[in-house]
Design a protein around this motif. Structure first.
Motif, PDB file in Angstrom:
ATOM      1  N   UNK A   1       0.820  -1.208   0.000  1.00 42.40           N
ATOM      2  CA  UNK A   1       0.000   0.000   0.000  1.00 42.40           C
ATOM      3  C   UNK A   1       0.852   1.256   0.000  1.00 42.40           C
ATOM      4  N   UNK A   2       2.121   1.128  -0.328  1.00 44.13           N
ATOM      5  CA  UNK A   2       3.021   2.281  -0.313  1.00 44.13           C
ATOM      6  C   UNK A   2       2.979   3.078  -1.595  1.00 44.13           C
ATOM      7  N   UNK A   3       3.962   3.946  -1.727  1.00 48.42           N
ATOM      8  CA  UNK A   3       4.088   4.750  -2.940  1.00 48.42           C
ATOM      9  C   UNK A   3       5.563   4.865  -3.273  1.00 48.42           C
ATOM     10  N   UNK A   4       5.857   5.451  -4.399  1.00 54.30           N
ATOM     11  CA  UNK A   4       7.247   5.634  -4.784  1.00 54.30           C
ATOM     12  C   UNK A   4       7.509   5.055  -6.155  1.00 54.30           C
ATOM     13  N   UNK A   5       8.791   4.950  -6.468  1.00 56.28           N
ATOM     14  CA  UNK A   5       9.178   4.455  -7.784  1.00 56.28           C
ATOM     15  C   UNK A   5       8.714   3.024  -7.984  1.00 56.28           C
ATOM     16  N   UNK A   6       8.375   2.699  -9.220  1.00 59.71           N
ATOM     17  CA  UNK A   6       7.899   1.355  -9.553  1.00 59.71           C
ATOM     18  C   UNK A   6       8.953   0.656 -10.387  1.00 59.71           C
ATOM     19  N   UNK A   7       9.298  -0.589 -10.202  1.00 60.23           N
ATOM     20  CA  UNK A   7       8.842  -1.437  -9.097  1.00 60.23           C
ATOM     21  C   UNK A   7       9.776  -1.310  -7.902  1.00 60.23           C
ATOM     22  N   UNK A   8       9.259  -0.977  -6.758  1.00 59.23           N
ATOM     23  CA  UNK A   8      10.087  -0.877  -5.556  1.00 59.23           C
ATOM     24  C   UNK A   8      10.356  -2.250  -4.950  1.00 59.23           C
ATOM     25  N   UNK A   9      11.277  -2.281  -4.013  1.00 62.22           N
ATOM     26  CA  UNK A   9      11.519  -3.475  -3.205  1.00 62.22           C
ATOM     27  C   UNK A   9      11.038  -3.112  -1.809  1.00 62.22           C
ATOM     28  N   UNK A  10      10.338  -4.038  -1.185  1.00 60.45           N
ATOM     29  CA  UNK A  10       9.697  -3.717   0.081  1.00 60.45           C
ATOM     30  C   UNK A  10      10.137  -4.668   1.186  1.00 60.45           C
ATOM     31  N   UNK A  11      10.255  -4.133   2.387  1.00 64.29           N
ATOM     32  CA  UNK A  11      10.513  -4.951   3.578  1.00 64.29           C
ATOM     33  C   UNK A  11       9.471  -4.566   4.619  1.00 64.29           C
ATOM     34  N   UNK A  12       8.623  -5.517   4.986  1.00 64.06           N
ATOM     35  CA  UNK A  12       7.592  -5.310   6.002  1.00 64.06           C
ATOM     36  C   UNK A  12       7.900  -6.161   7.208  1.00 64.06           C
ATOM     37  N   UNK A  13       7.686  -5.616   8.395  1.00 60.53           N
ATOM     38  CA  UNK A  13       7.839  -6.394   9.620  1.00 60.53           C
ATOM     39  C   UNK A  13       6.577  -6.212  10.437  1.00 60.53           C
ATOM     40  N   UNK A  14       5.959  -7.323  10.816  1.00 66.61           N
ATOM     41  CA  UNK A  14       4.738  -7.274  11.602  1.00 66.61           C
ATOM     42  C   UNK A  14       4.170  -8.667  11.782  1.00 66.61           C
ATOM     43  N   UNK A  15       2.921  -8.716  12.161  1.00 73.44           N
ATOM     44  CA  UNK A  15       2.234  -9.973  12.399  1.00 73.44           C
ATOM     45  C   UNK A  15       1.394 -10.313  11.174  1.00 73.44           C
ATOM     46  N   UNK A  16       1.631 -11.483  10.586  1.00 73.92           N
ATOM     47  CA  UNK A  16       0.802 -11.921   9.463  1.00 73.92           C
ATOM     48  C   UNK A  16      -0.594 -12.211   9.993  1.00 73.92           C
ATOM     49  N   UNK A  17      -1.611 -11.676   9.334  1.00 71.17           N
ATOM     50  CA  UNK A  17      -2.991 -11.890   9.756  1.00 71.17           C
ATOM     51  C   UNK A  17      -3.848 -12.291   8.567  1.00 71.17           C
ATOM     52  N   UNK A  18      -4.911 -13.038   8.845  1.00 67.20           N
ATOM     53  CA  UNK A  18      -5.903 -13.369   7.821  1.00 67.20           C
ATOM     54  C   UNK A  18      -6.791 -12.139   7.650  1.00 67.20           C
ATOM     55  N   UNK A  19      -7.037 -11.754   6.415  1.00 63.47           N
ATOM     56  CA  UNK A  19      -7.865 -10.580   6.123  1.00 63.47           C
ATOM     57  C   UNK A  19      -9.096 -11.001   5.321  1.00 63.47           C
ATOM     58  N   UNK A  20     -10.276 -10.858   5.929  1.00 60.24           N
ATOM     59  CA  UNK A  20     -11.541 -11.239   5.287  1.00 60.24           C
ATOM     60  C   UNK A  20     -12.332 -10.030   4.791  1.00 60.24           C
ATOM     61  N   UNK A  21     -11.898  -8.812   5.120  1.00 58.21           N
ATOM     62  CA  UNK A  21     -12.710  -7.635   4.821  1.00 58.21           C
ATOM     63  C   UNK A  21     -11.964  -6.570   4.025  1.00 58.21           C
ATOM     64  N   UNK A  22     -10.824  -6.886   3.476  1.00 57.48           N
ATOM     65  CA  UNK A  22     -10.054  -5.898   2.726  1.00 57.48           C
ATOM     66  C   UNK A  22     -10.346  -6.000   1.245  1.00 57.48           C
ATOM     67  N   UNK A  23      -9.419  -5.523   0.454  1.00 52.50           N
ATOM     68  CA  UNK A  23      -9.540  -5.591  -0.992  1.00 52.50           C
ATOM     69  C   UNK A  23      -9.300  -7.007  -1.490  1.00 52.50           C
ATOM     70  N   UNK A  24      -9.032  -7.112  -2.768  1.00 56.52           N
ATOM     71  CA  UNK A  24      -8.756  -8.416  -3.372  1.00 56.52           C
ATOM     72  C   UNK A  24      -7.300  -8.462  -3.827  1.00 56.52           C
ATOM     73  N   UNK A  25      -6.580  -9.485  -3.413  1.00 61.00           N
ATOM     74  CA  UNK A  25      -5.239  -9.760  -3.874  1.00 61.00           C
ATOM     75  C   UNK A  25      -5.060 -11.263  -3.830  1.00 61.00           C
TER      76      UNK A  25
END
Length: 160
Positions: free
Chosen positions: A71-95
């Motif tokens: 969900x970020x912004x910037x130059x395409x294609x960026x490289x991303x590093x996320x740190x957090x808790x993986x969660x099941x998402x039933x109410x968000x967009x489609x991916x």
């Protein structure tokens, strides 16, 4: 094969999820929740790193068999590093969904004082099958300092 810790929040499962058991093959949309307190979830936090790719529902990051939205912004294609808790998402967009086999399930219990979460008072109770409903006790009993609620399940998900 890689095993990831994944949280399935009680309200997501109770609303529109289906219970599952150890050994079941599941397919879910996953999200990295970067807002969880690291001191509380340090052992379960995940780091996902990779290039952002275009997918049917928008940009995603694929790493170790897991696909999460970007969900970020910037130059395409960026490289991303996320740190957090993986969660099941039933109410968000489609991916794209992540497919895997459940290797372990723990019901997460959390202590609260009034309406505030009490740090360091989380419990993990191993179970063979995920419940459809969780224990929500509301207010603490008269004279009790803490109340305990079940806030979902933490599972080990094995992916290819």
């Amino acid at each position: 094969m890689t095993v990831w810790n994944v949280m399935y929040q009680d309200w997501q499962l109770e609303c529109c999820g289906d219970p599952f058991s150890v050994g079941d093959e599941v397919t879910w949309q996953l999200l990295v929740d970067t807002t969880v307190p690291e001191r509380e979830w340090a052992a379960e936090l995940t780091e996902i790193e990779g290039p952002v790719e275009s997918a049917g529902g928008g940009p995603v990051v694929c790493s170790g068999g897991v696909t999460v939205p970007w969900t970020g912004s910037g130059d395409w294609p960026p490289r991303l590093r996320l740190k957090g808790l993986l969660t099941v998402e039933r109410h968000g967009g489609e991916w794209p969904r992540t497919k895997g086999v459940v290797r372990g399930i723990h019901v997460v219990g959390q202590a609260y004082s009034e309406e505030n979460l009490v740090p360091g008072k989380r419990t993990l109770r191993p179970v063979d099958s995920c419940p459809k409903r969780f224990e929500h006790v509301g207010r603490a009993a008269a004279g009790a300092k803490l109340r305990r609620e079940e806030t979902g399940v933490l599972m080990e998900l094995e992916v290819e």
